[in-house]
Design a protein around this motif. Sequence first.
Motif, PDB file in Angstrom:
ATOM      1  N   VAL A   1       5.932  -5.187   6.481  1.00 57.26           N
ATOM      2  CA  VAL A   1       4.846  -6.086   6.093  1.00 57.26           C
ATOM      3  C   VAL A   1       5.335  -6.891   4.896  1.00 57.26           C
ATOM      4  O   VAL A   1       5.584  -6.335   3.825  1.00 57.26           O
ATOM      5  CB  VAL A   1       3.577  -5.291   5.725  1.00 57.26           C
ATOM      6  CG1 VAL A   1       2.470  -6.225   5.271  1.00 57.26           C
ATOM      7  CG2 VAL A   1       3.147  -4.423   6.875  1.00 57.26           C
ATOM      8  N   PRO A   2       5.513  -8.217   5.067  1.00 56.03           N
ATOM      9  CA  PRO A   2       5.994  -9.017   3.931  1.00 56.03           C
ATOM     10  C   PRO A   2       4.910  -9.210   2.891  1.00 56.03           C
ATOM     11  O   PRO A   2       3.720  -9.208   3.190  1.00 56.03           O
ATOM     12  CB  PRO A   2       6.368 -10.340   4.573  1.00 56.03           C
ATOM     13  CG  PRO A   2       5.541 -10.438   5.805  1.00 56.03           C
ATOM     14  CD  PRO A   2       5.328  -9.026   6.273  1.00 56.03           C
ATOM     15  N   SER A   3       5.329  -9.332   1.635  1.00 53.43           N
ATOM     16  CA  SER A   3       4.380  -9.630   0.556  1.00 53.43           C
ATOM     17  C   SER A   3       4.964 -10.759  -0.285  1.00 53.43           C
ATOM     18  O   SER A   3       6.177 -10.935  -0.372  1.00 53.43           O
ATOM     19  CB  SER A   3       4.125  -8.383  -0.297  1.00 53.43           C
ATOM     20  OG  SER A   3       5.310  -7.992  -0.961  1.00 53.43           O
ATOM     21  N   ALA A   4       4.094 -11.503  -0.923  1.00 50.40           N
ATOM     22  CA  ALA A   4       4.516 -12.639  -1.745  1.00 50.40           C
ATOM     23  C   ALA A   4       5.023 -12.141  -3.086  1.00 50.40           C
ATOM     24  O   ALA A   4       4.649 -11.069  -3.564  1.00 50.40           O
ATOM     25  CB  ALA A   4       3.353 -13.588  -1.954  1.00 50.40           C
ATOM     26  N   ALA A   5       5.885 -12.947  -3.699  1.00 53.24           N
ATOM     27  CA  ALA A   5       6.388 -12.621  -5.033  1.00 53.24           C
ATOM     28  C   ALA A   5       5.300 -12.885  -6.038  1.00 53.24           C
ATOM     29  O   ALA A   5       4.527 -13.838  -5.935  1.00 53.24           O
ATOM     30  CB  ALA A   5       7.606 -13.477  -5.345  1.00 53.24           C
ATOM     31  N   SER A   6       5.184 -12.020  -7.023  1.00 53.45           N
ATOM     32  CA  SER A   6       4.175 -12.214  -8.066  1.00 53.45           C
ATOM     33  C   SER A   6       4.846 -12.188  -9.421  1.00 53.45           C
ATOM     34  O   SER A   6       5.801 -11.455  -9.646  1.00 53.45           O
ATOM     35  CB  SER A   6       3.104 -11.121  -7.984  1.00 53.45           C
ATOM     36  OG  SER A   6       3.684  -9.864  -8.242  1.00 53.45           O
ATOM     37  N   ALA A   7       4.321 -12.984 -10.324  1.00 50.79           N
ATOM     38  CA  ALA A   7       4.889 -13.063 -11.668  1.00 50.79           C
ATOM     39  C   ALA A   7       4.522 -11.850 -12.494  1.00 50.79           C
ATOM     40  O   ALA A   7       5.161 -11.569 -13.494  1.00 50.79           O
ATOM     41  CB  ALA A   7       4.410 -14.336 -12.353  1.00 50.79           C
TER      42      ALA A   7
ATOM     43  N   GLY B   1      12.492 -19.720 -14.546  1.00 49.92           N
ATOM     44  CA  GLY B   1      11.132 -19.519 -14.041  1.00 49.92           C
ATOM     45  C   GLY B   1      11.083 -18.745 -12.735  1.00 49.92           C
ATOM     46  O   GLY B   1      10.046 -18.738 -12.074  1.00 49.92           O
ATOM     47  N   MET B   2      12.122 -18.099 -12.353  1.00 46.93           N
ATOM     48  CA  MET B   2      12.129 -17.327 -11.102  1.00 46.93           C
ATOM     49  C   MET B   2      11.543 -15.941 -11.360  1.00 46.93           C
ATOM     50  O   MET B   2      11.617 -15.411 -12.466  1.00 46.93           O
ATOM     51  CB  MET B   2      13.550 -17.219 -10.558  1.00 46.93           C
ATOM     52  CG  MET B   2      14.179 -18.561 -10.236  1.00 46.93           C
ATOM     53  SD  MET B   2      15.912 -18.414  -9.801  1.00 46.93           S
ATOM     54  CE  MET B   2      15.748 -17.949  -8.103  1.00 46.93           C
ATOM     55  N   VAL B   3      10.954 -15.362 -10.340  1.00 46.01           N
ATOM     56  CA  VAL B   3      10.395 -14.004 -10.411  1.00 46.01           C
ATOM     57  C   VAL B   3      11.003 -13.186  -9.284  1.00 46.01           C
ATOM     58  O   VAL B   3      11.465 -13.733  -8.284  1.00 46.01           O
ATOM     59  CB  VAL B   3       8.850 -14.019 -10.287  1.00 46.01           C
ATOM     60  CG1 VAL B   3       8.239 -14.725 -11.480  1.00 46.01           C
ATOM     61  CG2 VAL B   3       8.409 -14.659  -9.002  1.00 46.01           C
ATOM     62  N   PRO B   4      11.003 -11.857  -9.422  1.00 42.57           N
ATOM     63  CA  PRO B   4      11.531 -11.027  -8.338  1.00 42.57           C
ATOM     64  C   PRO B   4      10.714 -11.196  -7.066  1.00 42.57           C
ATOM     65  O   PRO B   4       9.493 -11.399  -7.097  1.00 42.57           O
ATOM     66  CB  PRO B   4      11.410  -9.607  -8.869  1.00 42.57           C
ATOM     67  CG  PRO B   4      11.299  -9.741 -10.357  1.00 42.57           C
ATOM     68  CD  PRO B   4      10.645 -11.067 -10.597  1.00 42.57           C
ATOM     69  N   GLY B   5      11.392 -11.133  -5.944  1.00 41.75           N
ATOM     70  CA  GLY B   5      10.733 -11.325  -4.654  1.00 41.75           C
ATOM     71  C   GLY B   5       9.876 -10.131  -4.267  1.00 41.75           C
ATOM     72  O   GLY B   5       9.976  -9.040  -4.830  1.00 41.75           O
ATOM     73  N   GLY B   6       8.999 -10.342  -3.287  1.00 42.71           N
ATOM     74  CA  GLY B   6       8.143  -9.270  -2.789  1.00 42.71           C
ATOM     75  C   GLY B   6       8.886  -8.443  -1.755  1.00 42.71           C
ATOM     76  O   GLY B   6      10.104  -8.514  -1.616  1.00 42.71           O
ATOM     77  N   ASP B   7       8.098  -7.625  -1.032  1.00 40.89           N
ATOM     78  CA  ASP B   7       8.700  -6.804   0.019  1.00 40.89           C
ATOM     79  C   ASP B   7       9.102  -7.698   1.185  1.00 40.89           C
ATOM     80  O   ASP B   7       8.331  -8.532   1.641  1.00 40.89           O
ATOM     81  CB  ASP B   7       7.696  -5.740   0.492  1.00 40.89           C
ATOM     82  CG  ASP B   7       7.383  -4.753  -0.620  1.00 40.89           C
ATOM     83  OD1 ASP B   7       8.291  -4.508  -1.446  1.00 40.89           O
ATOM     84  OD2 ASP B   7       6.257  -4.250  -0.676  1.00 40.89           O
ATOM     85  N   PRO B   8      10.296  -7.497   1.722  1.00 48.38           N
ATOM     86  CA  PRO B   8      10.739  -8.353   2.822  1.00 48.38           C
ATOM     87  C   PRO B   8      10.279  -7.822   4.179  1.00 48.38           C
ATOM     88  O   PRO B   8       9.898  -6.667   4.320  1.00 48.38           O
ATOM     89  CB  PRO B   8      12.258  -8.290   2.719  1.00 48.38           C
ATOM     90  CG  PRO B   8      12.525  -6.940   2.154  1.00 48.38           C
ATOM     91  CD  PRO B   8      11.376  -6.657   1.214  1.00 48.38           C
ATOM     92  N   ALA B   9      10.317  -8.677   5.150  1.00 47.74           N
ATOM     93  CA  ALA B   9      10.074  -8.285   6.543  1.00 47.74           C
ATOM     94  C   ALA B   9      11.350  -8.593   7.308  1.00 47.74           C
ATOM     95  O   ALA B   9      12.098  -9.511   6.966  1.00 47.74           O
ATOM     96  CB  ALA B   9       8.903  -9.066   7.116  1.00 47.74           C
ATOM     97  N   PHE B  10      11.615  -7.793   8.344  1.00 51.14           N
ATOM     98  CA  PHE B  10      12.851  -7.948   9.105  1.00 51.14           C
ATOM     99  C   PHE B  10      12.524  -8.257  10.554  1.00 51.14           C
ATOM    100  O   PHE B  10      11.528  -7.777  11.095  1.00 51.14           O
ATOM    101  CB  PHE B  10      13.675  -6.652   9.028  1.00 51.14           C
ATOM    102  CG  PHE B  10      14.075  -6.294   7.623  1.00 51.14           C
ATOM    103  CD1 PHE B  10      15.170  -6.897   7.038  1.00 51.14           C
ATOM    104  CD2 PHE B  10      13.351  -5.365   6.887  1.00 51.14           C
ATOM    105  CE1 PHE B  10      15.548  -6.570   5.753  1.00 51.14           C
ATOM    106  CE2 PHE B  10      13.727  -5.042   5.607  1.00 51.14           C
ATOM    107  CZ  PHE B  10      14.826  -5.636   5.017  1.00 51.14           C
ATOM    108  N   LEU B  11      13.370  -9.043  11.180  1.00 53.79           N
ATOM    109  CA  LEU B  11      13.241  -9.320  12.607  1.00 53.79           C
ATOM    110  C   LEU B  11      14.219  -8.431  13.368  1.00 53.79           C
ATOM    111  O   LEU B  11      15.394  -8.352  13.032  1.00 53.79           O
ATOM    112  CB  LEU B  11      13.564 -10.785  12.916  1.00 53.79           C
ATOM    113  CG  LEU B  11      12.559 -11.822  12.419  1.00 53.79           C
ATOM    114  CD1 LEU B  11      13.057 -13.219  12.740  1.00 53.79           C
ATOM    115  CD2 LEU B  11      11.206 -11.584  13.054  1.00 53.79           C
ATOM    116  N   GLY B  12      13.718  -7.771  14.375  1.00 58.93           N
ATOM    117  CA  GLY B  12      14.560  -6.934  15.209  1.00 58.93           C
ATOM    118  C   GLY B  12      15.267  -7.769  16.262  1.00 58.93           C
ATOM    119  O   GLY B  12      14.964  -8.953  16.453  1.00 58.93           O
TER     120      GLY B  12
END
Length: 164
Positions: free
Chosen positions: A122-128, A103-114
């Motif tokens: 800009v992080p985004s949530a994973a969507s099915a 039941g896992m889905v691919p992750g959204g766009d990640p955000a990085f800490l400098g």
Amino acid sequence: MTRKPELKGRPELRGRAARLAHLLPTGRAQAARTPFVLLVVLLLGGGLIGLLVLNSALSEGAFRLDDLQRETKELTDEEQALQRDIDAYSAPDALQRRARELGMVPGGDPAFLGPDGKVKGVPSAASAARAPLVIAPEALATATAPPPSPESAPRSPHASTPGR
């Protein structure tokens, strides 16, 4: 001068030869030879028995070595089969298929800490509804072919029939 009587079969010796003649055994040659012959026979018999024991030990060691080599080959074959299984389960398409089964889905766009603590991206949530990044060949084959129906499956001749 007095002469000694000659011994049977021996001429009279003089000087150095006479002194050396006293060192040679007379008459007991047969009796002194018997223990030597027995010693030689015992040594030869002991040597042959020792060789037989050594040969038996070497043969036993050769059989043991053959068994160990066969066991090593079997264990090596088993290790290679297990390594193939590990490689198959750790392949990206197999991991993706197993993740989907869970039941896992691919992750959204990640955000990085400098290093200064600021968020980059800009992080985004994973969507099915997202399309998969990698599609396994098995997934394509199962998506296009319909699943077999129970009516079209061949029946076993040993299947139980009602009324029996």
